[in-house]
Design an enzyme around this catalytic site. Sequence first.
Site, mmCIF file in Angstrom:
data_model
loop_
_atom_site.group_PDB
_atom_site.id
_atom_site.type_symbol
_atom_site.label_atom_id
_atom_site.label_comp_id
_atom_site.label_asym_id
_atom_site.label_seq_id
_atom_site.Cartn_x
_atom_site.Cartn_y
_atom_site.Cartn_z
ATOM 1 N N HIS A 90 0.851 -1.190 0.000
ATOM 2 C CA HIS A 90 0.000 0.000 0.000
ATOM 3 C C HIS A 90 0.883 1.236 0.000
ATOM 4 C CE1 HIS A 90 -3.160 2.813 1.189
ATOM 5 N NE2 HIS A 90 -3.992 1.884 0.726
ATOM 6 N N ASP B 97 -7.935 -5.521 0.345
ATOM 7 C CA ASP B 97 -8.431 -6.321 -0.770
ATOM 8 C C ASP B 97 -8.033 -7.782 -0.689
ATOM 9 O OD1 ASP B 97 -9.717 -4.203 -1.992
ATOM 10 O OD2 ASP B 97 -7.821 -3.486 -2.820
HETATM 11 N N1 CMC Z 1 3.997 -7.639 -4.856
HETATM 12 C C1 CMC Z 1 5.331 -7.656 -5.055
HETATM 13 N N2 CMC Z 1 6.121 -6.550 -4.945
HETATM 14 C C2 CMC Z 1 5.521 -5.403 -4.623
HETATM 15 C C3 CMC Z 1 4.138 -5.314 -4.405
HETATM 16 C C4 CMC Z 1 3.374 -6.494 -4.526
HETATM 17 N N3 CMC Z 1 2.039 -6.456 -4.323
HETATM 18 N N4 CMC Z 1 3.801 -4.028 -4.103
HETATM 19 C C5 CMC Z 1 4.939 -3.333 -4.147
HETATM 20 N N5 CMC Z 1 5.992 -4.149 -4.452
HETATM 21 C C6 CMC Z 1 7.398 -3.756 -4.547
HETATM 22 C C7 CMC Z 1 7.647 -2.978 -5.815
HETATM 23 O O1 CMC Z 1 8.044 -3.817 -6.880
HETATM 24 C C8 CMC Z 1 8.722 -2.014 -5.393
HETATM 25 O O2 CMC Z 1 9.955 -2.720 -5.410
HETATM 26 P P1 CMC Z 1 11.343 -1.940 -5.752
HETATM 27 O O3 CMC Z 1 11.503 -0.918 -4.670
HETATM 28 O O4 CMC Z 1 12.369 -3.024 -5.731
HETATM 29 O O5 CMC Z 1 11.148 -1.320 -7.110
HETATM 30 C C9 CMC Z 1 8.402 -1.712 -3.917
HETATM 31 O O6 CMC Z 1 7.647 -2.862 -3.458
HETATM 32 C C10 CMC Z 1 7.558 -0.455 -3.735
HETATM 33 O O7 CMC Z 1 6.390 -0.551 -4.579
HETATM 34 P P2 CMC Z 1 5.763 0.662 -5.389
HETATM 35 O O8 CMC Z 1 4.915 0.114 -6.495
HETATM 36 O O9 CMC Z 1 6.845 1.624 -5.754
HETATM 37 O O10 CMC Z 1 4.851 1.315 -4.266
HETATM 38 P P3 CMC Z 1 3.606 2.227 -4.508
HETATM 39 O O11 CMC Z 1 3.371 2.921 -3.223
HETATM 40 O O12 CMC Z 1 3.772 3.067 -5.739
HETATM 41 O O13 CMC Z 1 2.434 1.171 -4.830
HETATM 42 C C11 CMC Z 1 0.606 -0.293 -4.646
HETATM 43 C C12 CMC Z 1 1.465 0.759 -3.953
HETATM 44 C C13 CMC Z 1 -0.637 -0.571 -3.795
HETATM 45 C C14 CMC Z 1 0.136 0.223 -6.016
HETATM 46 C C15 CMC Z 1 1.435 -1.579 -4.826
HETATM 47 O O14 CMC Z 1 1.830 -2.068 -3.579
HETATM 48 C C16 CMC Z 1 0.679 -2.654 -5.608
HETATM 49 O O15 CMC Z 1 0.688 -2.647 -6.844
HETATM 50 N N6 CMC Z 1 0.002 -3.614 -4.891
HETATM 51 C C17 CMC Z 1 -0.826 -4.603 -5.545
HETATM 52 C C18 CMC Z 1 -2.172 -3.962 -5.906
HETATM 53 C C19 CMC Z 1 -3.057 -3.768 -4.704
HETATM 54 O O16 CMC Z 1 -3.219 -4.660 -3.864
HETATM 55 N N7 CMC Z 1 -3.682 -2.584 -4.634
HETATM 56 C C20 CMC Z 1 -4.661 -2.288 -3.588
HETATM 57 C C21 CMC Z 1 -4.304 -1.125 -2.756
HETATM 58 S S1 CMC Z 1 -5.374 -1.026 -1.317
HETATM 59 C C22 CMC Z 1 -6.926 -0.580 -1.938
HETATM 60 C C23 CMC Z 1 -6.973 0.833 -2.343
HETATM 61 O O17 CMC Z 1 -6.638 1.699 -1.519
HETATM 62 O O18 CMC Z 1 -7.397 1.103 -3.484
#
Ligand code: CMC
Length: 429
Positions: free
Chosen positions: A306, A363
Amino acid sequence: MSASASTIIVGDKNVELPIKTGTIGPDVVDIGKLYAQTGKFTFDPGFTSTASCESKITYIDGDEGVLLYRGYPIEQLAENGDFLETAYLMLFGELPSSAQKADFDYRVTRHTMVHDQMNRFFQGFRRDAHPMAVMVACVGALSAFYHDSTDISDESQRMIASLRMIAKMPTLAAMAYKYTIGQPFVYPKNDLDYTSNFLRMCFAVPCEEYVVNPIYARALDKIFILHADHEQNASTSTVRLAGSSGANPFACIAAGIACLWGPAHGGANEAALKMLMEIGHPENVQKYVAKAKDKNDPFRLMGFGHRVYKNYDPRARIMQKTTHEVLNELGIKDDLLEVAVQLEKIALEDEYFIEKKLYPNIDFYSGITLKALGFPTSMFTVLFALARTVGWIAQWAEMIEDPSQKIGRPRQLYIGPDRRDYTPIGQRS
Ligand code: CMC
């Protein structure tokens, strides 16, 4: 809100910037005059360090895993109240008295029917349309039906639009579902509470009596409370940005629904359940955890991670408990729950997830419960939109009532070609 100042050096200039302090949470540096003073913008793609507004509605402490609606912990609201009480709290800032609650329930209930011509609007869609596509269109179309509540400068029209939206979302969501499965629409029934009414509109058929299972209704109501608001997330910011131009509230909420649809946001509940189905069996979990960690594999664990929570999402804890309760009480044995429990266990012990502070989010478990309640995966994000409408409306109203509100207009760092002269087509190489 108290204020102090900080000095930063930009180029050869010392610039004094006010610091503002909220009730709780990090202070903010007010950079509103930075461009005027230095000729420079700030750069923050994804708004990871930017507060876009002042708000009194929702507070999140992502490190501690805390979520408060108007100061009340989400755990207490989900355990003790119902969704319309949360809606009242969101809109008016305080918990209602018994009389206020009864009056609010009555007013929302009286707005649940939609204009009958909306039925014909539905006929234009293909039966296999994704219900989120239908929702974006139908909620936007409400502004074509309710002209008497689109003048945003009129406080009473704003309130009627807010009540209409909260009241009509379940009706439209149920219609979107019924349409895809080829069943007749079920009209709302005023002697049922908000969530029971929604269940009936989704699952009743004209040929037999439908009795709402109170376990289903309570579980779904809790899910709605958990999803009601989450401060300035992508869809809420979209609603605020759309509203900042003076667009009518129905159009703004339609914009929020469109943003919520994406798999990184509201679409994650659908994606999480699909992922659990794909994993299929607890013994496959390790393989998928390895895929999620592999930089060359685009696969991510859906329902994990998140932007704000760097600790267990407090909503996920409640959701996990609710999932177990619902399946136990209904005597359902779902292999996907075993897959989820195993996946969570392995991921939480894995260095990759520990180091990146990736925990289950709301989720991760909600899909299993919604599936047990009888909803197809394509409806999951629709249910999220239904609940989040309360937060969107409260945030939109707060923005409209803020005297310092102006149209949202970010700037950019331009990296395209410098000025160049037009070459006639025959002279181009
Ligand atoms: N599985 C594997 N690796 C992950 C995941 C995951 N679900 N989420 C983040 N990472 C890794 C990512 O690859 C990155 O690695 P590195 O630093 O080596 O490049 C690091 O963790 C940070 O991730 P980010 O994408 O830069 O972080 P963000 O804050 O931009 O993204 C997120 C947050 C929710 C989009 C992401 O965690 C994600 O895609 N999760 C899966 C989708 C999900 O469950 N979304 C629901 C969010 S809660 C409901 C809502 O509020 O809408």
